[in-house]
Design an enzyme around this catalytic site. Sequence first.
Site, PDB file in Angstrom:
ATOM      1  N   HIS A 299       0.831  -1.210   0.000  1.00  0.00           N
ATOM      2  CA  HIS A 299       0.000   0.000   0.000  1.00  0.00           C
ATOM      3  C   HIS A 299       0.866   1.260   0.000  1.00  0.00           C
ATOM      4  CE1 HIS A 299      -3.670   2.352   1.134  1.00  0.00           C
ATOM      5  NE2 HIS A 299      -2.756   3.136   1.691  1.00  0.00           N
ATOM      6  N   GLU A 300       1.778   1.359   0.936  1.00  0.00           N
ATOM      7  CA  GLU A 300       2.572   2.600   1.039  1.00  0.00           C
ATOM      8  C   GLU A 300       3.490   2.745  -0.177  1.00  0.00           C
ATOM      9  OE1 GLU A 300       1.247   4.410   3.090  1.00  0.00           O
ATOM     10  OE2 GLU A 300       0.357   2.964   4.468  1.00  0.00           O
TER      11      GLU A 300
HETATM   12  N1  BES Z   1      -1.663   7.988   4.011  1.00  0.00           N
HETATM   13  C1  BES Z   1      -2.022   7.045   4.987  1.00  0.00           C
HETATM   14  C2  BES Z   1      -1.503   7.370   6.337  1.00  0.00           C
HETATM   15  C3  BES Z   1      -2.339   8.329   7.120  1.00  0.00           C
HETATM   16  C4  BES Z   1      -3.485   7.893   7.731  1.00  0.00           C
HETATM   17  C5  BES Z   1      -1.966   9.633   7.271  1.00  0.00           C
HETATM   18  C6  BES Z   1      -4.243   8.793   8.471  1.00  0.00           C
HETATM   19  C7  BES Z   1      -2.724  10.518   7.992  1.00  0.00           C
HETATM   20  C8  BES Z   1      -3.867  10.106   8.599  1.00  0.00           C
HETATM   21  C9  BES Z   1      -1.484   5.671   4.633  1.00  0.00           C
HETATM   22  O1  BES Z   1      -1.280   5.443   3.292  1.00  0.00           O
HETATM   23  C10 BES Z   1      -2.498   4.684   5.108  1.00  0.00           C
HETATM   24  O2  BES Z   1      -3.595   4.697   4.668  1.00  0.00           O
HETATM   25  N2  BES Z   1      -2.112   3.830   6.033  1.00  0.00           N
HETATM   26  C11 BES Z   1      -2.980   2.875   6.649  1.00  0.00           C
HETATM   27  C12 BES Z   1      -2.640   1.472   6.276  1.00  0.00           C
HETATM   28  C13 BES Z   1      -3.102   1.085   4.902  1.00  0.00           C
HETATM   29  C14 BES Z   1      -2.660  -0.310   4.569  1.00  0.00           C
HETATM   30  C15 BES Z   1      -4.588   1.213   4.709  1.00  0.00           C
HETATM   31  C16 BES Z   1      -2.846   3.055   8.148  1.00  0.00           C
HETATM   32  O3  BES Z   1      -1.991   3.818   8.582  1.00  0.00           O
HETATM   33  O4  BES Z   1      -3.626   2.432   8.877  1.00  0.00           O
HETATM   34 ZN    ZN Z   2      -2.835   5.109   2.035  1.00  0.00          ZN
END
Ligand code: BES
Ligand code: ZN
Length: 704
Positions: A299-300
């Site tokens: 994902h990242e």
């Molecule tokens: N861009 C997000 C991280 C994020 C989440 C930044 C909330 C600011 C606020 C990242 O790509 C993301 O979505 N991470 C998820 C995991 C993903 C596999 C769905 C997370 O952090 O839970």
């Molecule tokens: Zn994300």
Amino acid sequence: MDAPKEIFLKDYKLPDYYFDTVDLSFFLGEEKTTVSAKISVVPRVDGVASPLVLDGVDLKLISVKINGNELKEGEFQVGPRHLILTSPPSGNFILETVTEILPHKNTSLEGLYKSSGNFCTQCEAEGFRKITFYQDRPDIMAKDTCRIEANKLLYPVLLSNGNLIEQGDLEGGNHFAIWEDPFKKPCYLFALVAGQLESRDDTFTTCSGRKVALKIWTPPQDLPKAEHAMYSLKAAMKWDEDVFGREYDLDIFNIVSVPDFLGAMENKSLNIFNSALVLASPETTTDADYAAILGVTGHEYFHNWTGNRVTCRDWFQLSLKEGLTVFRDQEFSSDMGSRTVKRIGDVSRLRTRQFPQDAGPMAHSVRPHSYIKMDNFYTATVYEKGAEVVRMYKTLLGSQGFRKGTDLYFERHDGQAVTCEDFFAAMRDANHADFANFLLWYSQAGTPIVKVTSSYNAEARTFSLKFSQTVPPTPGQPVKEPMFIPVAAGLLDSSGKDMPLSSIYHDGKLESVTCCGQPVYTTVLRVTKGEEEFTFSDVPEKPIPSLLRGYSAPIRLQSDLTDDDLFFLLAHDSDGFNRWEAGQILARKLMLSQVVNFQKSSPLVLDPQFVHGIKCILLDSSLDKEFIAKAITLPGESEIMDLMEVADPDAVHAVRKFIRKQLASQLKHEFLNLVKENRSSEKYVFDHTNMARRALKNTALGKK
Ligand code: BES
Ligand code: ZN
């Protein structure tokens, strides 16, 4: 004056100023950190000198200069959340600020803070404003450099985005590093890490032959536990090349494992993850955790194209990057394991996390219309329903059409901050497609309820499906319009085989559904109205319809299938998802009927046909073992309670326990055999075959 206020999508305005380049300089101290920023500012419209409003929270302003001249009182205003330059020069200028921040006192997990003695950052969504004064919005994309200076003993490793261009020792035990990111990016992708870390190193050679250094940074003792994350990263890089044609664009990719971190973050070339999403060892990590690391790493990494190279115009468009990237990580995990099993897991997640949200007081559309605090909008609707919306494009266009759409999206928008309409337009234009009112999926909240009834006409050899849809009212949206719902459908003959589909009568027209003269076994019906009928022609016998194959739209489907039809689908459907779904519908009905018995104090009974259905699945060696494990698992107690007018946990618990016990005793021999056949004392291996084997053994043992 600066109280939080509601922000509306309809109020979006282009910024008055763009930032071209940004040179940041951090002096990391134990008491305080000094941040100097030198920004080249470009007015959007030449000659207009409106005030420049910079965001800034918990910052101490030390100095501010324009074109080298220190600003005097009256030329700027500082408040608790902003720095306003009242009358900047017209034309381009250089803005320099110096601020002080207190990372060791920052416990918000946003901005620059300390975790286990190391410095790290989290800037999405609006954390960069806790680091320095800036236009903290994603449509401000700039090229950055970042100089970091710190004590060398305490912080031997100094990391930021892009390439390391210079480093060296300084007097007094300090050292420095200068990083340069050649790609322009919004400030929410900025990252800095400083501390005592070591890296697990590997390389990846991209499809065009470039060698990329891969580094996963952890405290020294954790290095061996980063092996699986490294494997996951390499698999993700390869997959994005193969499936989306996306090559990595820098010579280095870093992942840092941090104990105090919320989730994982896609900062350009410097991803930061909570340690639990990086570190794994067979002694303490479950199969589900290994799979989660694979998915999150993917994902990242995938954000590099969907989020970083092409980013969001404003935070209302969050699903543009998150929905799309969740879709991409789902597809990646599918391709690395079993597609059907992954789909079952993702749909279950949607139903347990997103459906209740869409039916409750917090219901909002995939693209919200307003927000007060952006952090609260990282929701199951934006993520999971957003991913379903992306999946529907693929269902409607096919793999090749979808790929044409993403290719055009990247071609048009590389380096831009864009909207959900831009993604829609790329999909449409690349395929000359007619998407009717598809955009409603972004603006209309609530889970559509679709009812379908079927009828067979033996004389005319036609089979009709009559659909009606309603979207329940949600807060702020009392009246809804019909949605564009792609319903993937097939017809089973009496031997359980898919019938070849030839043509469908719909909307006064007869449409052929064959493909280049080849027969088709699944077709996508485009349901767009409140009520609509599709009539299959040349249907030689009464078929059993398999509807919403692969769960082709995020809806609640209510069909008129009988229990016999469902048992038939459970036994024969070529669509694995619907085979599982048929079993689940039967199990739900069965459990609900026994709940009534329990409440009346009548004896509980288990339908022998259900036991037989489960037995057939258990013994079908052509099936994937993980699929069998899923298909013999009863719906959870909360899922059943969700279907009841008044939830009765005692009754549901007793019924579920009763059915499991009955299955265990009536199929004892079969379950014991499965345990025997699927045991292993071999070393832990993360691959689909072994995970499926373990899943089946554990389910047979009754662990779930
Ligand atoms: N861009 C997000 C991280 C994020 C989440 C930044 C909330 C600011 C606020 C990242 O790509 C993301 O979505 N991470 C998820 C995991 C993903 C596999 C769905 C997370 O952090 O839970
Ligand atoms: Zn994300």
